[in-house]
Design a protein around this motif. Structure first.
Motif, PDB file in Angstrom:
ATOM      1  N   ASP A   1       0.887  -1.110   0.058  1.00 47.64           N
ATOM      2  CA  ASP A   1      -0.209  -0.058  -0.148  1.00 47.64           C
ATOM      3  C   ASP A   1       0.594   1.455  -0.001  1.00 47.64           C
ATOM      4  O   ASP A   1       2.211   1.162   0.531  1.00 47.64           O
ATOM      5  CB  ASP A   1      -0.886   0.106   0.978  1.00 47.64           C
ATOM      6  N   ALA A   2       0.400   2.301  -0.569  1.00 43.02           N
ATOM      7  CA  ALA A   2       1.108   3.642  -0.697  1.00 43.02           C
ATOM      8  C   ALA A   2       1.608   4.168   0.469  1.00 43.02           C
ATOM      9  O   ALA A   2       2.564   4.697   0.680  1.00 43.02           O
ATOM     10  CB  ALA A   2       0.467   4.662  -1.417  1.00 43.02           C
ATOM     11  N   ASP A   3       0.699   3.919   1.655  1.00 46.55           N
ATOM     12  CA  ASP A   3       1.217   4.587   3.045  1.00 46.55           C
ATOM     13  C   ASP A   3       1.682   3.397   3.962  1.00 46.55           C
ATOM     14  O   ASP A   3       1.602   3.990   5.165  1.00 46.55           O
ATOM     15  CB  ASP A   3      -0.041   5.170   3.338  1.00 46.55           C
ATOM     16  N   ALA A   4       2.076   2.435   3.332  1.00 46.74           N
ATOM     17  CA  ALA A   4       2.683   1.116   4.428  1.00 46.74           C
ATOM     18  C   ALA A   4       3.862   1.732   5.105  1.00 46.74           C
ATOM     19  O   ALA A   4       3.725   1.385   6.430  1.00 46.74           O
ATOM     20  CB  ALA A   4       2.790   0.239   3.838  1.00 46.74           C
TER      21      ALA A   4
ATOM     22  N   LEU B   1      14.053  -3.330   3.922  1.00 46.50           N
ATOM     23  CA  LEU B   1      14.766  -4.528   3.148  1.00 46.50           C
ATOM     24  C   LEU B   1      13.627  -5.336   2.441  1.00 46.50           C
ATOM     25  O   LEU B   1      13.076  -6.020   3.237  1.00 46.50           O
ATOM     26  CB  LEU B   1      15.924  -5.167   4.051  1.00 46.50           C
ATOM     27  N   LEU B   2      13.597  -5.256   1.285  1.00 46.42           N
ATOM     28  CA  LEU B   2      12.718  -6.082   0.535  1.00 46.42           C
ATOM     29  C   LEU B   2      13.251  -6.764  -0.506  1.00 46.42           C
ATOM     30  O   LEU B   2      12.421  -6.934  -1.444  1.00 46.42           O
ATOM     31  CB  LEU B   2      11.424  -4.974  -0.024  1.00 46.42           C
ATOM     32  N   PRO B   3      14.339  -7.367  -0.651  1.00 54.31           N
ATOM     33  CA  PRO B   3      14.941  -8.107  -1.732  1.00 54.31           C
ATOM     34  C   PRO B   3      14.496  -9.491  -1.789  1.00 54.31           C
ATOM     35  O   PRO B   3      13.543  -9.947  -0.936  1.00 54.31           O
ATOM     36  CB  PRO B   3      16.557  -8.339  -1.357  1.00 54.31           C
TER      37      PRO B   3
ATOM     38  N   LEU C   1       7.338   0.594  -6.126  1.00 54.55           N
ATOM     39  CA  LEU C   1       7.627   1.031  -4.728  1.00 54.55           C
ATOM     40  C   LEU C   1       6.801   2.060  -4.232  1.00 54.55           C
ATOM     41  O   LEU C   1       6.235   2.723  -4.846  1.00 54.55           O
ATOM     42  CB  LEU C   1       9.188   1.604  -4.884  1.00 54.55           C
ATOM     43  N   PRO C   2       6.462   1.776  -2.897  1.00 50.79           N
ATOM     44  CA  PRO C   2       5.541   2.815  -2.528  1.00 50.79           C
ATOM     45  C   PRO C   2       6.308   4.134  -2.088  1.00 50.79           C
ATOM     46  O   PRO C   2       7.361   4.103  -2.224  1.00 50.79           O
ATOM     47  CB  PRO C   2       4.978   2.028  -1.305  1.00 50.79           C
TER      48      PRO C   2
ATOM     49  N   GLY D   1       7.732   1.788 -12.373  1.00 49.21           N
ATOM     50  CA  GLY D   1       7.214   1.497 -11.049  1.00 49.21           C
ATOM     51  C   GLY D   1       7.805   2.175 -10.149  1.00 49.21           C
ATOM     52  O   GLY D   1       7.376   2.093  -8.857  1.00 49.21           O
ATOM     53  N   LEU D   2       8.582   3.230 -10.348  1.00 47.37           N
ATOM     54  CA  LEU D   2       9.088   4.351  -9.524  1.00 47.37           C
ATOM     55  C   LEU D   2       8.154   5.484  -9.647  1.00 47.37           C
ATOM     56  O   LEU D   2       8.152   5.942 -10.951  1.00 47.37           O
ATOM     57  CB  LEU D   2      10.604   4.605  -9.865  1.00 47.37           C
ATOM     58  N   ARG D   3       8.127   6.237  -8.527  1.00 46.52           N
ATOM     59  CA  ARG D   3       7.316   7.522  -8.522  1.00 46.52           C
ATOM     60  C   ARG D   3       8.342   8.588  -9.169  1.00 46.52           C
ATOM     61  O   ARG D   3       9.736   8.516  -9.097  1.00 46.52           O
ATOM     62  CB  ARG D   3       7.019   8.031  -7.223  1.00 46.52           C
TER      63      ARG D   3
END
Length: 327
Positions: free
Chosen positions: A188-191, A202-204, A211-212, A232-234
């Protein structure tokens, strides 16, 4: 008759005379048997066989035939404890004596089933040590409810598929989140944006395609080995991250280097993407010839189709050249 013959006859006679008193003496010394001892024996029919053994020999009064007196000591043999006079003195079932643990009957109670929709407390599923929570390889499918003072979360190698906006709500002390090796495909955007103390994310080795929004306190971001394209990048996703030092986005599907990059950056890993070109102002400001970016010492662009030799003026402010293909 010769003298020798007389001597032999004389010796024989003397021996005969001495032998007769000896026999008489033995007969006198031999005790006479008491006839009463053999009253129970039928001597007229003393043909002893296995069939008539009990009829001929009656040993029921054997102790009366011979009086042992005090030769044999009296021995009392007891094999069973005496039965108590009052049956109620016996211990009841469940009562114990001193030094004997009380045995409880097995319980047939079944633990209550969890209420649907109500998550179990985190420390029943994970290991909580101080402000650190370890949930590695626990087969989790979602982020568990964390204690309010959690500062470090390790939930690696699980089955988490998504990160919701409320998963970290109210965790103002949270500094590190490690979700490596899960199946996360949606965040989610605000996670993470509302976590004021978050420094390491760390999300590998997940399945992210975007990405949020990230918190400005972030120092390290690792989203390598995902499926993130440049779309996928802002736009300018990292410009306001003034404390970001480590940005690792290797093994994704990026088409270009995300710019602008914060001045605080020290390590940029973009190897094994689809980057084929770059701007001359990607790392250095072409309008400031005296610019030096001493902190940015580690840039990896190897494994991309870009040829770095085509951009000779793009690295003049760097302390060392990027790792990549220059041919």
């Amino acid at each position: 008759m010769c003298p020798l013959g007389w001597l032999a006859v004389t010796s024989l006679c003397l021996g005969t005379l001495w032998a007769v008193p000896a026999k008489e003496r033995r007969k006198v010394e031999k005790p006479k048997a008491d006839p009463t001892l053999y009253e129970n024996l039928d001597l007229d029919n003393y043909d002893l066989t296995l069939d008539n053994y009990g009829d001929i020999l009656d040993l029921s009064n054997y102790e009366e035939l011979y009086d042992y007196g005090d030769l044999v000591p009296k021995i009392e043999v007891g094999t069973l404890a005496p039965r108590p006079k009052d049956p109620q003195t016996l211990p009841e079932l469940g009562e114990t004596t001193a030094g004997t643990p009380k045995l409880q009957p097995p319980s047939s109670a079944v633990p209550p089933a969890p209420i649907p929709g109500l998550a179990l407390p985190c420390c029943l599923l994970c290991l909580c040590l101080g402000s650190s929570v370890y949930c590695d390889d626990a087969e989790l499918e979602r982020i568990p409810a964390l204690p309010p003072d959690t500062a470090f979360l390790y939930a690696r190698f699980n089955r988490i598929g998504a990160v919701r906006a409320g998963d970290f709500s109210g965790l103002e002390k949270l500094k590190r989140i490690d979700l490596s090796g899960n199946s996360i495909s949606w965040v989610d955007a605000d996670a993470f944006r509302l976590l004021p103390s978050l420094q390491e994310l760390l999300l590998p080795e997940n399945r992210l395609t975007a990405l949020p929004e990230l918190p400005r306190s972030l120092v390290r971001l690792d989203a390598s080995r995902n499926r993130i394209p440049s779309a996928g990048l802002r736009p300018e996703a990292f410009r306001d991250l003034k404390q970001l030092q480590f940005l690792h986005l290797s093994d994704n599907q990026l088409d270009f280097i995300p710019v602008p990059l914060p001045e605080s950056l020290r390590s940029l890993h973009l190897q094994n993407n689809n980057i084929g070109t770059m701007h001359e102002d990607t790392f250095c400001d072409s309008q400031e010839q005296g610019q030096i970016r001493r902190e940015l010492e580690d840039i990896r662009l190897d494994g991309n189709p870009i040829s770095l030799s085509l951009f000779p003026n793009a690295f003049f402010c760097l302390p060392r050249l990027p790792t990549g293909r220059f041919s």
